[in-house]
Design a protein around this motif. Sequence first.
Motif, PDB file in Angstrom:
ATOM      1  N   ASP A 128       0.818  -1.216   0.000  1.00 43.91           N
ATOM      2  CA  ASP A 128       0.000   0.000   0.000  1.00 43.91           C
ATOM      3  C   ASP A 128       0.851   1.265   0.000  1.00 43.91           C
ATOM      4  N   GLY A 129       2.177   1.098  -0.091  1.00 51.98           N
ATOM      5  CA  GLY A 129       3.061   2.250  -0.132  1.00 51.98           C
ATOM      6  C   GLY A 129       3.640   2.655   1.200  1.00 51.98           C
ATOM      7  N   THR A 130       3.234   1.987   2.283  1.00 47.55           N
ATOM      8  CA  THR A 130       3.789   2.296   3.590  1.00 47.55           C
ATOM      9  C   THR A 130       5.130   1.582   3.774  1.00 47.55           C
ATOM     10  N   ILE A 131       5.978   2.168   4.627  1.00 50.19           N
ATOM     11  CA  ILE A 131       7.280   1.616   4.979  1.00 50.19           C
ATOM     12  C   ILE A 131       7.293   1.394   6.488  1.00 50.19           C
ATOM     13  N   TRP A 132       7.674   0.198   6.918  1.00 53.12           N
ATOM     14  CA  TRP A 132       7.669  -0.162   8.330  1.00 53.12           C
ATOM     15  C   TRP A 132       9.099  -0.412   8.793  1.00 53.12           C
ATOM     16  N   PHE A 133       9.458   0.103   9.970  1.00 51.68           N
ATOM     17  CA  PHE A 133      10.820  -0.085  10.445  1.00 51.68           C
ATOM     18  C   PHE A 133      10.885  -0.173  11.965  1.00 51.68           C
ATOM     19  N   THR A 134      11.972  -0.758  12.443  1.00 50.64           N
ATOM     20  CA  THR A 134      12.217  -0.872  13.883  1.00 50.64           C
ATOM     21  C   THR A 134      13.262   0.159  14.288  1.00 50.64           C
ATOM     22  N   ASP A 135      13.234   0.566  15.565  1.00 48.40           N
ATOM     23  CA  ASP A 135      14.100   1.661  16.016  1.00 48.40           C
ATOM     24  C   ASP A 135      14.697   1.371  17.391  1.00 48.40           C
ATOM     25  N   PRO A 136      15.568   0.355  17.496  1.00 53.46           N
ATOM     26  CA  PRO A 136      16.252   0.107  18.757  1.00 53.46           C
ATOM     27  C   PRO A 136      17.361   1.136  18.977  1.00 53.46           C
ATOM     28  N   THR A 137      18.176   0.935  19.995  1.00 59.61           N
ATOM     29  CA  THR A 137      19.199   1.936  20.341  1.00 59.61           C
ATOM     30  C   THR A 137      20.610   1.508  19.980  1.00 59.61           C
ATOM     31  N   TYR A 138      20.785   0.427  19.251  1.00 60.21           N
ATOM     32  CA  TYR A 138      22.119  -0.112  19.022  1.00 60.21           C
ATOM     33  C   TYR A 138      23.064   0.898  18.368  1.00 60.21           C
ATOM     34  N   GLY A 139      22.581   1.741  17.476  1.00 59.16           N
ATOM     35  CA  GLY A 139      23.440   2.682  16.784  1.00 59.16           C
ATOM     36  C   GLY A 139      23.839   3.888  17.592  1.00 59.16           C
ATOM     37  N   ILE A 140      23.188   4.112  18.743  1.00 55.95           N
ATOM     38  CA  ILE A 140      23.564   5.238  19.601  1.00 55.95           C
ATOM     39  C   ILE A 140      24.080   4.783  20.959  1.00 55.95           C
ATOM     40  N   ASP A 141      24.130   3.466  21.190  1.00 56.55           N
ATOM     41  CA  ASP A 141      24.644   2.965  22.474  1.00 56.55           C
ATOM     42  C   ASP A 141      26.138   3.235  22.620  1.00 56.55           C
ATOM     43  N   SER A 142      26.852   3.263  21.495  1.00 54.83           N
ATOM     44  CA  SER A 142      28.295   3.511  21.496  1.00 54.83           C
ATOM     45  C   SER A 142      28.685   4.031  20.122  1.00 54.83           C
ATOM     46  N   ASP A 143      29.978   4.243  19.928  1.00 52.41           N
ATOM     47  CA  ASP A 143      30.472   4.672  18.619  1.00 52.41           C
ATOM     48  C   ASP A 143      30.816   3.496  17.721  1.00 52.41           C
ATOM     49  N   VAL A 175      11.477  -4.089  23.988  1.00 50.93           N
ATOM     50  CA  VAL A 175      12.720  -3.658  24.627  1.00 50.93           C
ATOM     51  C   VAL A 175      13.695  -3.193  23.553  1.00 50.93           C
ATOM     52  N   GLN A 176      13.975  -4.058  22.577  1.00 53.31           N
ATOM     53  CA  GLN A 176      14.813  -3.695  21.440  1.00 53.31           C
ATOM     54  C   GLN A 176      14.234  -4.365  20.186  1.00 53.31           C
ATOM     55  N   PRO A 177      13.281  -3.742  19.522  1.00 51.99           N
ATOM     56  CA  PRO A 177      12.726  -4.332  18.296  1.00 51.99           C
ATOM     57  C   PRO A 177      13.810  -4.404  17.229  1.00 51.99           C
ATOM     58  N   ASN A 178      13.805  -5.469  16.449  1.00 48.82           N
ATOM     59  CA  ASN A 178      14.910  -5.679  15.523  1.00 48.82           C
ATOM     60  C   ASN A 178      14.398  -6.043  14.130  1.00 48.82           C
ATOM     61  N   GLY A 179      14.437  -7.330  13.738  1.00 48.60           N
ATOM     62  CA  GLY A 179      13.974  -7.716  12.415  1.00 48.60           C
ATOM     63  C   GLY A 179      12.460  -7.674  12.305  1.00 48.60           C
ATOM     64  N   LEU A 180      11.969  -7.555  11.082  1.00 46.56           N
ATOM     65  CA  LEU A 180      10.521  -7.579  10.856  1.00 46.56           C
ATOM     66  C   LEU A 180      10.242  -8.044   9.433  1.00 46.56           C
ATOM     67  N   ALA A 181       9.067  -8.652   9.261  1.00 44.63           N
ATOM     68  CA  ALA A 181       8.652  -9.155   7.940  1.00 44.63           C
ATOM     69  C   ALA A 181       7.153  -9.387   7.955  1.00 44.63           C
ATOM     70  N   PHE A 182       6.533  -9.249   6.784  1.00 40.34           N
ATOM     71  CA  PHE A 182       5.119  -9.552   6.624  1.00 40.34           C
ATOM     72  C   PHE A 182       4.941 -10.974   6.129  1.00 40.34           C
ATOM     73  N   SER A 183       3.778 -11.549   6.428  1.00 41.44           N
ATOM     74  CA  SER A 183       3.388 -12.814   5.822  1.00 41.44           C
ATOM     75  C   SER A 183       3.112 -12.563   4.343  1.00 41.44           C
ATOM     76  N   PRO A 184       3.052 -13.614   3.512  1.00 43.38           N
ATOM     77  CA  PRO A 184       2.866 -13.407   2.065  1.00 43.38           C
ATOM     78  C   PRO A 184       1.644 -12.571   1.706  1.00 43.38           C
ATOM     79  N   ASP A 185       0.553 -12.701   2.458  1.00 42.36           N
ATOM     80  CA  ASP A 185      -0.649 -11.921   2.143  1.00 42.36           C
ATOM     81  C   ASP A 185      -0.717 -10.605   2.915  1.00 42.36           C
ATOM     82  N   GLU A 186       0.344 -10.296   3.657  1.00 45.12           N
ATOM     83  CA  GLU A 186       0.479  -9.057   4.426  1.00 45.12           C
ATOM     84  C   GLU A 186      -0.536  -8.924   5.552  1.00 45.12           C
ATOM     85  N   SER A 187      -1.173 -10.017   5.936  1.00 44.71           N
ATOM     86  CA  SER A 187      -2.144  -9.957   7.022  1.00 44.71           C
ATOM     87  C   SER A 187      -1.478 -10.091   8.390  1.00 44.71           C
ATOM     88  N   LEU A 188      -0.233 -10.525   8.402  1.00 46.55           N
ATOM     89  CA  LEU A 188       0.510 -10.707   9.649  1.00 46.55           C
ATOM     90  C   LEU A 188       1.834  -9.964   9.580  1.00 46.55           C
TER      91      LEU A 188
END
Length: 299
Positions: A128-143, A175-188
Amino acid sequence: MAETDYVVLDPRFKPLIRFSASVQRLYHGCAWAEGPVYVPAYRQLIWSDVVNDRMLRYDEMSGNVGIFRQPAQYSNGNTLDFQGRLVTCQHGTRSVTRTEFDGAITVLAATHAGKPLNSPNDVVARSDGTIWFTDPTYGIDSDYEGHKATSEQQGAHVYRVEPDGDVVAVAADFVQPNGLAFSPDESLLYVSDTGLSHQSDGPRHIRRFAVGRNNSLSGGEIFAQCTEGVFDGFRVDREGRLWASARDGIHCYDPNGALIGKILVPERTANLAFGGPKRNILYICATTSLFCVRVAVNG
Protein backbone atom coordinates in the motif's frame (compact mmCIF):
# COMPACT_ATOMS: atom_id res chain seq x y z
CA MET A 1 29.71 -33.04 3.43
CA ALA A 2 26.69 -30.91 2.64
CA GLU A 3 24.46 -33.09 4.82
CA THR A 4 26.27 -31.82 7.91
CA ASP A 5 25.04 -28.29 7.11
CA TYR A 6 21.49 -29.25 8.12
CA VAL A 7 19.62 -30.29 11.24
CA VAL A 8 16.24 -31.91 10.58
CA LEU A 9 13.97 -31.55 13.61
CA ASP A 10 10.71 -32.37 11.84
CA PRO A 11 9.95 -34.33 8.63
CA ARG A 12 8.37 -31.16 7.20
CA PHE A 13 11.86 -29.67 6.84
CA LYS A 14 13.24 -32.33 4.48
CA PRO A 15 11.35 -31.24 1.33
CA LEU A 16 12.57 -27.67 1.84
CA ILE A 17 16.28 -28.45 1.43
CA ARG A 18 18.62 -30.47 -0.73
CA PHE A 19 21.29 -32.34 1.19
CA SER A 20 23.61 -32.05 -1.81
CA ALA A 21 23.56 -28.24 -1.55
CA SER A 22 26.26 -26.98 0.79
CA VAL A 23 26.57 -23.64 2.55
CA GLN A 24 29.14 -21.60 0.61
CA ARG A 25 31.11 -18.56 1.71
CA LEU A 26 30.98 -15.90 -1.01
CA TYR A 27 32.90 -13.13 0.75
CA HIS A 28 34.97 -12.63 3.88
CA GLY A 29 36.20 -9.36 5.34
CA CYS A 30 33.28 -7.58 7.01
CA ALA A 31 33.23 -6.37 10.60
CA TRP A 32 29.46 -6.83 10.99
CA ALA A 33 27.56 -8.02 7.91
CA GLU A 34 23.88 -7.08 7.94
CA GLY A 35 20.82 -6.05 5.94
CA PRO A 36 21.00 -8.06 2.68
CA VAL A 37 18.59 -7.12 -0.11
CA TYR A 38 18.38 -8.75 -3.54
CA VAL A 39 18.00 -6.48 -6.56
CA PRO A 40 16.50 -8.65 -9.33
CA ALA A 41 16.95 -6.09 -12.12
CA TYR A 42 20.72 -6.41 -11.80
CA ARG A 43 20.97 -9.87 -10.22
CA GLN A 44 22.95 -8.35 -7.38
CA LEU A 45 22.85 -8.54 -3.60
CA ILE A 46 23.51 -5.38 -1.60
CA TRP A 47 24.33 -5.60 2.07
CA SER A 48 25.68 -3.47 4.91
CA ASP A 49 29.03 -3.79 6.66
CA VAL A 50 27.84 -1.69 9.56
CA VAL A 51 31.00 -1.21 11.62
CA ASN A 52 33.16 -0.48 8.56
CA ASP A 53 30.59 2.13 7.46
CA ARG A 54 30.12 0.76 3.96
CA MET A 55 27.67 -1.09 1.77
CA LEU A 56 28.87 -3.94 -0.45
CA ARG A 57 27.51 -5.42 -3.65
CA TYR A 58 27.76 -9.04 -4.83
CA ASP A 59 27.26 -9.72 -8.55
CA GLU A 60 25.47 -13.02 -8.94
CA MET A 61 26.67 -13.61 -12.50
CA SER A 62 30.38 -12.80 -12.13
CA GLY A 63 30.82 -13.60 -8.44
CA ASN A 64 32.57 -10.27 -7.93
CA VAL A 65 32.18 -8.16 -4.78
CA GLY A 66 32.69 -4.41 -4.73
CA ILE A 67 31.84 -1.27 -2.78
CA PHE A 68 28.32 -0.02 -3.35
CA ARG A 69 28.54 3.02 -1.03
CA GLN A 70 31.16 4.35 1.37
CA PRO A 71 30.70 6.09 3.70
CA ALA A 72 27.24 4.66 4.19
CA GLN A 73 26.16 6.41 7.39
CA TYR A 74 26.53 3.11 9.28
CA SER A 75 23.71 1.57 7.28
CA ASN A 76 21.99 -1.53 8.64
CA GLY A 77 18.73 -2.97 7.25
CA ASN A 78 17.77 -2.62 3.59
CA THR A 79 14.76 -3.45 1.44
CA LEU A 80 13.24 -2.52 -1.91
CA ASP A 81 9.97 -0.63 -2.13
CA PHE A 82 7.35 -1.71 -4.65
CA GLN A 83 8.87 0.59 -7.28
CA GLY A 84 12.23 -1.14 -6.90
CA ARG A 85 13.97 1.69 -5.02
CA LEU A 86 16.46 0.91 -2.26
CA VAL A 87 15.26 1.78 1.26
CA THR A 88 17.94 1.85 3.95
CA CYS A 89 18.14 2.22 7.74
CA GLN A 90 21.05 4.49 8.68
CA HIS A 91 22.44 4.54 12.20
CA GLY A 92 24.70 7.49 11.42
CA THR A 93 21.89 9.85 10.49
CA ARG A 94 19.33 8.08 12.69
CA SER A 95 17.04 7.92 9.71
CA VAL A 96 15.36 5.79 7.04
CA THR A 97 16.30 6.85 3.52
CA ARG A 98 15.37 5.98 -0.05
CA THR A 99 17.85 5.91 -2.93
CA GLU A 100 16.13 7.32 -6.00
CA PHE A 101 16.75 5.96 -9.50
CA ASP A 102 19.06 8.90 -10.24
CA GLY A 103 21.11 8.23 -7.09
CA ALA A 104 19.65 11.02 -4.98
CA ILE A 105 18.95 10.23 -1.32
CA THR A 106 15.51 11.05 0.10
CA VAL A 107 14.95 11.00 3.86
CA LEU A 108 11.73 9.13 4.66
CA ALA A 109 11.89 9.29 8.46
CA ALA A 110 14.27 10.95 10.92
CA THR A 111 12.05 12.12 13.76
CA HIS A 112 8.96 11.17 15.69
CA ALA A 113 6.97 13.61 17.82
CA GLY A 114 9.52 16.27 16.92
CA LYS A 115 12.53 14.37 18.31
CA PRO A 116 15.27 12.34 16.63
CA LEU A 117 14.76 8.62 16.23
CA ASN A 118 17.12 6.23 18.03
CA SER A 119 18.83 4.30 15.22
CA PRO A 120 16.55 2.64 12.66
CA ASN A 121 17.60 -0.99 12.30
CA ASP A 122 15.50 -3.01 9.86
CA VAL A 123 12.84 -2.10 7.33
CA VAL A 124 10.15 -3.65 5.14
CA ALA A 125 7.77 -2.24 2.53
CA ARG A 126 4.05 -2.97 2.21
CA SER A 127 2.16 -2.96 -1.08
CA ASP A 128 0.00 0.00 0.00
CA GLY A 129 3.06 2.25 -0.13
CA THR A 130 3.79 2.30 3.59
CA ILE A 131 7.28 1.62 4.98
CA TRP A 132 7.67 -0.16 8.33
CA PHE A 133 10.82 -0.09 10.45
CA THR A 134 12.22 -0.87 13.88
CA ASP A 135 14.10 1.66 16.02
CA PRO A 136 16.25 0.11 18.76
CA THR A 137 19.20 1.94 20.34
CA TYR A 138 22.12 -0.11 19.02
CA GLY A 139 23.44 2.68 16.78
CA ILE A 140 23.56 5.24 19.60
CA ASP A 141 24.64 2.97 22.47
CA SER A 142 28.30 3.51 21.50
CA ASP A 143 30.47 4.67 18.62
CA TYR A 144 30.86 1.10 17.36
CA GLU A 145 27.79 0.97 15.08
CA GLY A 146 27.13 4.68 14.76
CA HIS A 147 27.51 7.78 16.90
CA LYS A 148 27.06 7.57 20.67
CA ALA A 149 24.11 9.66 21.83
CA THR A 150 21.31 9.76 24.36
CA SER A 151 17.92 8.51 23.25
CA GLU A 152 15.30 11.23 22.96
CA GLN A 153 12.41 8.83 22.35
CA GLN A 154 10.29 7.26 25.07
CA GLY A 155 11.58 3.79 24.31
CA ALA A 156 12.39 1.68 21.27
CA HIS A 157 9.38 1.28 18.98
CA VAL A 158 8.13 -0.05 15.67
CA TYR A 159 7.08 2.65 13.20
CA ARG A 160 5.16 3.05 9.97
CA VAL A 161 5.87 5.74 7.39
CA GLU A 162 2.75 6.80 5.51
CA PRO A 163 2.89 7.72 1.80
CA ASP A 164 2.41 11.36 2.83
CA GLY A 165 5.49 11.17 5.09
CA ASP A 166 3.75 10.91 8.45
CA VAL A 167 5.69 8.70 10.91
CA VAL A 168 3.39 6.66 13.16
CA ALA A 169 4.41 4.54 16.15
CA VAL A 170 2.58 1.24 15.75
CA ALA A 171 4.04 -0.83 18.62
CA ALA A 172 5.61 0.57 21.77
CA ASP A 173 5.98 -2.45 24.06
CA PHE A 174 9.36 -3.74 22.87
CA VAL A 175 12.72 -3.66 24.63
CA GLN A 176 14.81 -3.70 21.44
CA PRO A 177 12.73 -4.33 18.30
CA ASN A 178 14.91 -5.68 15.52
CA GLY A 179 13.97 -7.72 12.42
CA LEU A 180 10.52 -7.58 10.86
CA ALA A 181 8.65 -9.15 7.94
CA PHE A 182 5.12 -9.55 6.62
CA SER A 183 3.39 -12.81 5.82
CA PRO A 184 2.87 -13.41 2.07
CA ASP A 185 -0.65 -11.92 2.14
CA GLU A 186 0.48 -9.06 4.43
CA SER A 187 -2.14 -9.96 7.02
CA LEU A 188 0.51 -10.71 9.65
CA LEU A 189 3.55 -8.77 10.82
CA TYR A 190 6.40 -10.55 12.58
CA VAL A 191 8.85 -8.56 14.74
CA SER A 192 11.83 -9.85 16.71
CA ASP A 193 12.85 -8.45 20.09
CA THR A 194 16.56 -8.76 20.98
CA GLY A 195 16.20 -7.14 24.40
CA LEU A 196 18.43 -9.84 25.90
CA SER A 197 21.31 -7.62 24.76
CA HIS A 198 20.31 -5.00 27.33
CA GLN A 199 18.58 -7.04 30.04
CA SER A 200 19.87 -10.25 31.60
CA ASP A 201 16.41 -11.76 31.41
CA GLY A 202 15.35 -9.78 28.36
CA PRO A 203 13.36 -11.08 25.40
CA ARG A 204 14.84 -13.15 22.57
CA HIS A 205 11.73 -13.97 20.62
CA ILE A 206 9.64 -13.16 17.56
CA ARG A 207 6.16 -11.77 18.04
CA ARG A 208 3.25 -11.98 15.60
CA PHE A 209 0.68 -9.24 15.00
CA ALA A 210 -2.50 -9.18 12.93
CA VAL A 211 -2.61 -6.22 10.52
CA GLY A 212 -5.99 -4.50 10.31
CA ARG A 213 -7.54 -2.71 7.33
CA ASN A 214 -6.31 0.65 8.59
CA ASN A 215 -2.83 -0.81 9.28
CA SER A 216 -3.51 -1.07 12.99
CA LEU A 217 -1.85 -3.95 14.83
CA SER A 218 -3.49 -6.40 17.22
CA GLY A 219 -2.32 -9.52 18.99
CA GLY A 220 1.43 -9.47 19.44
CA GLU A 221 1.75 -12.94 20.95
CA ILE A 222 5.11 -14.73 20.98
CA PHE A 223 5.49 -16.74 17.78
CA ALA A 224 8.87 -18.34 18.50
CA GLN A 225 11.49 -18.30 21.24
CA CYS A 226 15.14 -18.39 20.14
CA THR A 227 17.03 -21.42 21.43
CA GLU A 228 20.48 -20.21 20.31
CA GLY A 229 21.33 -16.58 21.08
CA VAL A 230 18.76 -14.13 19.73
CA PHE A 231 16.79 -13.73 16.53
CA ASP A 232 17.98 -10.80 14.43
CA GLY A 233 16.74 -10.51 10.86
CA PHE A 234 14.46 -13.01 9.12
CA ARG A 235 12.44 -13.62 5.97
CA VAL A 236 9.23 -15.44 5.06
CA ASP A 237 8.91 -17.81 2.12
CA ARG A 238 5.92 -18.07 -0.25
CA GLU A 239 4.24 -20.69 1.94
CA GLY A 240 4.48 -18.56 5.07
CA ARG A 241 7.39 -20.36 6.70
CA LEU A 242 9.75 -18.11 8.62
CA TRP A 243 13.55 -18.37 8.19
CA ALA A 244 15.31 -16.61 11.06
CA SER A 245 18.91 -15.83 11.90
CA ALA A 246 20.32 -17.19 15.16
CA ARG A 247 23.69 -17.82 16.75
CA ASP A 248 24.24 -21.22 15.13
CA GLY A 249 22.67 -20.53 11.73
CA ILE A 250 19.24 -20.17 10.16
CA HIS A 251 16.22 -21.59 12.00
CA CYS A 252 13.17 -22.55 9.94
CA TYR A 253 9.71 -22.28 11.49
CA ASP A 254 6.45 -23.68 10.22
CA PRO A 255 3.61 -21.11 10.06
CA ASN A 256 2.22 -22.68 13.25
CA GLY A 257 5.40 -21.70 15.14
CA ALA A 258 7.13 -25.09 15.25
CA LEU A 259 10.90 -25.15 14.75
CA ILE A 260 11.30 -27.76 12.02
CA GLY A 261 14.96 -27.49 11.04
CA LYS A 262 18.20 -25.53 10.87
CA ILE A 263 20.83 -24.57 8.33
CA LEU A 264 24.12 -24.48 10.21
CA VAL A 265 26.49 -21.60 9.46
CA PRO A 266 30.06 -21.35 10.85
CA GLU A 267 29.58 -17.76 12.05
CA ARG A 268 26.87 -16.03 14.05
CA THR A 269 24.18 -15.00 11.58
CA ALA A 270 22.53 -11.59 11.52
CA ASN A 271 20.19 -11.47 8.54
CA LEU A 272 19.21 -13.16 5.30
CA ALA A 273 17.45 -12.65 1.98
CA PHE A 274 16.06 -14.85 -0.76
CA GLY A 275 17.64 -14.15 -4.14
CA GLY A 276 18.32 -15.54 -7.59
CA PRO A 277 15.92 -15.44 -10.56
CA LYS A 278 13.71 -18.02 -8.82
CA ARG A 279 14.22 -16.61 -5.29
CA ASN A 280 15.59 -20.00 -4.18
CA ILE A 281 19.06 -18.88 -3.15
CA LEU A 282 19.29 -18.00 0.53
CA TYR A 283 21.88 -15.27 1.09
CA ILE A 284 23.09 -15.08 4.68
CA CYS A 285 24.96 -12.26 6.41
CA ALA A 286 27.01 -13.73 9.26
CA THR A 287 29.41 -11.52 11.22
CA THR A 288 32.43 -11.24 8.88
CA SER A 289 31.07 -13.09 5.85
CA LEU A 290 28.40 -13.46 3.20
CA PHE A 291 27.20 -17.04 2.67
CA CYS A 292 24.68 -18.63 0.35
CA VAL A 293 22.85 -21.93 0.00
CA ARG A 294 20.31 -23.14 -2.56
CA VAL A 295 17.04 -24.28 -1.04
CA ALA A 296 13.93 -26.04 -2.39
CA VAL A 297 11.56 -23.19 -1.55
CA ASN A 298 10.99 -19.71 -2.98
CA GLY A 299 11.18 -16.48 -1.07
